[in-house]
Motif scaffolding. Structure first.
Motif, short mmCIF file in Angstrom:
data_model
loop_
_atom_site.label_atom_id
_atom_site.label_comp_id
_atom_site.label_asym_id
_atom_site.label_seq_id
_atom_site.Cartn_x
_atom_site.Cartn_y
_atom_site.Cartn_z
N LYS A 149 47.31 31.37 38.49
CA LYS A 149 46.67 30.08 38.27
C LYS A 149 46.18 29.43 39.58
N ALA A 150 46.59 30.00 40.70
CA ALA A 150 46.22 29.40 41.99
C ALA A 150 44.71 29.52 42.24
N ASP A 151 44.20 28.61 43.09
CA ASP A 151 42.77 28.63 43.44
C ASP A 151 42.47 29.90 44.23
N ALA A 152 41.44 30.59 43.86
CA ALA A 152 41.10 31.85 44.50
C ALA A 152 40.80 31.66 45.97
N ARG A 153 40.41 30.42 46.37
CA ARG A 153 40.10 30.20 47.78
C ARG A 153 41.36 30.09 48.62
N GLY A 154 42.54 29.84 47.93
CA GLY A 154 43.77 29.64 48.71
C GLY A 154 44.61 30.90 48.85
N ILE A 155 44.31 31.96 48.14
CA ILE A 155 45.09 33.20 48.22
C ILE A 155 44.14 34.38 48.29
N ARG A 160 47.53 38.37 45.11
CA ARG A 160 47.52 38.33 43.65
C ARG A 160 47.98 39.68 43.06
N ASP A 161 47.49 40.80 43.63
CA ASP A 161 47.88 42.14 43.13
C ASP A 161 49.36 42.39 43.35
#
Length: 406
Positions: A149-155, A160-161
């Motif tokens: 659910k985190a913002d893609a710009r922050g991770i 994620r994988d």
């Protein structure tokens, strides 16, 4: 030389005298015999009547219809329907034996209890491992949920994988921990030995305190005794006949299968067909047939030998005569002398079945109510006149007569 010649002449004269005496004796005897014959012929008047044919006195019987139930006997072998050797599935020390040798045990009955402390400890360890794996799985799942659910710009994609892989790995660890717990509980359960079948248990091979393992052999043996199976060999020819009758619906329903026990007594239970083997013996040309018998009193013991008696529940009825009434015919086959109304006998060809209890059933050529000769047949011929003794039947020979049954 003259002396020898005189001796030869004296021997020749003596031989001639002896021959003359013998010839005279033979002639005298011949004359006496001829004279006696002449006197006997002369005593008979001319035109004397020929002696009448002799009338033989014979014993007879009246043909009666009787059931024919010739039993067949087989050497049979009693065998258990089921038998099992109790092998321990885990190793350990015997803590308790919960049966008496020779008892009848029931399926599912507890028989042996092994020391299971070690196996119970493993179960507890596997339960703890499962709880730890489930906790780790919950943590990994929450972390993966936050990363998803985190913002893609922050991770980064790598983070994620890794989070997703960690959640999947934790789930797999839970499954592995559950499997380990199942194995541990199975081993703990197998520290108790239960009866897999109902039957009679034999001698125990181990006792309290003994160390046992699957590699050390069976603890005891259980043999099913009720019902029990009885097997017997059937020849190839008889088997084909049985199969042909079965295809016509003639086999089974009217068959009666009984047993003679080793002590000679008749077993009071009748058997039912179980199954026939699937191949013929090459050495004996027989096939094994199997019957099933109720055995509540355990009179039939597995691996013992008994005599099987096979006959008919409802036997066929045939005209029946005594064995002495049957004569051999010159042209082959057999026949009987049937008494006619005018006091003569008729030699009649008949077809018969094998003798049973001194009586022979006739399948053709004779009917009930006719009278046949039972004694004096050697002096008879077809059409001869006879003088009858009182005709009898099987019942009249014995007021209590009844065809015996085995």
């Amino acid at each position: 030389m003259n002396t020898n010649t005189e001796n030869k002449e004296e021997k020749s004269r003596a031989g001639a005298v002896a021959a003359t005496i013998i010839l005279a004796a033979v002639c005298a005897a011949g004359g006496w015999i001829a004279g006696d014959i002449y006197e006997r012929v002369a005593e008979k008047p001319h035109g004397a009547a020929v002696q009448p044919e002799a009338i033989e006195t014979v014993a007879t019987m009246v043909v009666t219809n009787l059931p024919y139930n010739l039993p067949e006997e087989f050497v049979a072998h009693a065998e258990a329907l089921q038998e099992v050797d109790l092998l321990p599935q885990v190793d350990g020390y015997i803590k308790e034996i919960l049966f008496k040798e020779g008892d009848l045990v029931k399926e599912g009955q507890l028989l042996y209890r092994l020391d299971d402390e070690r196996y119970q400890a493993v179960v507890n360890q596997r339960k703890a491992d499962l709880e730890a794996a489930e906790a780790e799985a919950r943590r990994a799942e929450r972390y993966w949920e936050r990363m998803r659910k985190a913002d893609a710009r922050g991770i980064t994609q790598l983070e994620r994988d890794n989070a997703e892989a960690g959640a999947d790995t934790a789930k797999a660890a839970v499954l592995q921990a559950k499997a380990n717990l199942v194995v541990a509980e199975y081993d703990c359960k197998k520290a108790q030995v239960y009866a897999p079948i109902s039957g009679q248990i034999g001698k125990t091979a181990a006792h309290v305190g003994d160390y046992v393992a699957p590699s050390k052999g069976a603890l005891a043996r259980i043999v099913q005794v009720d019902p029990i199976r009885v097997s017997f060999p059937l020849t190839d020819r008889a088997y084909v006949n049985w199969r042909e009758d079965a295809s016509k619906g003639l086999s089974g329903a009217n068959h009666r299968m009984r047993l003679i026990l080793p002590n000679g007594s008749i077993y009071d239970k009748e058997g039912a067909f179980d199954f026939d083997d699937n191949e013929m013996s090459l050495t004996t040309a027989t096939i094994t047939m199997r019957l099933r018998f109720a055995n509540p009193d355990r009179l039939l013991v597995p691996n013992s030998y008994v005599t099987l008696i096979a006959d008919k529940k409802t036997p066929p009825v045939y005209p029946t005569v005594q064995q002495t009434a049957i004569v051999d015919l010159p042209q082959g086959g057999v026949g009987v002398y049937v008494v006619q109304a005018e006091g003569t006998v008729q030699l009649r060809a008949v077809k018969t079945l094998p003798v049973h209890e001194g009586l022979i059933p006739v399948t053709s050529g004779l009917k009930a109510g006719e009278t046949v000769v039972t004694s004096g047949t050697r002096k008879l011929r077809d059409g001869a006149k006879v003088r009858l003794e009182k005709a009898t039947s099987n019942e009249e020979n014995d007021p209590n007569y009844k065809p015996t049954e085995i």
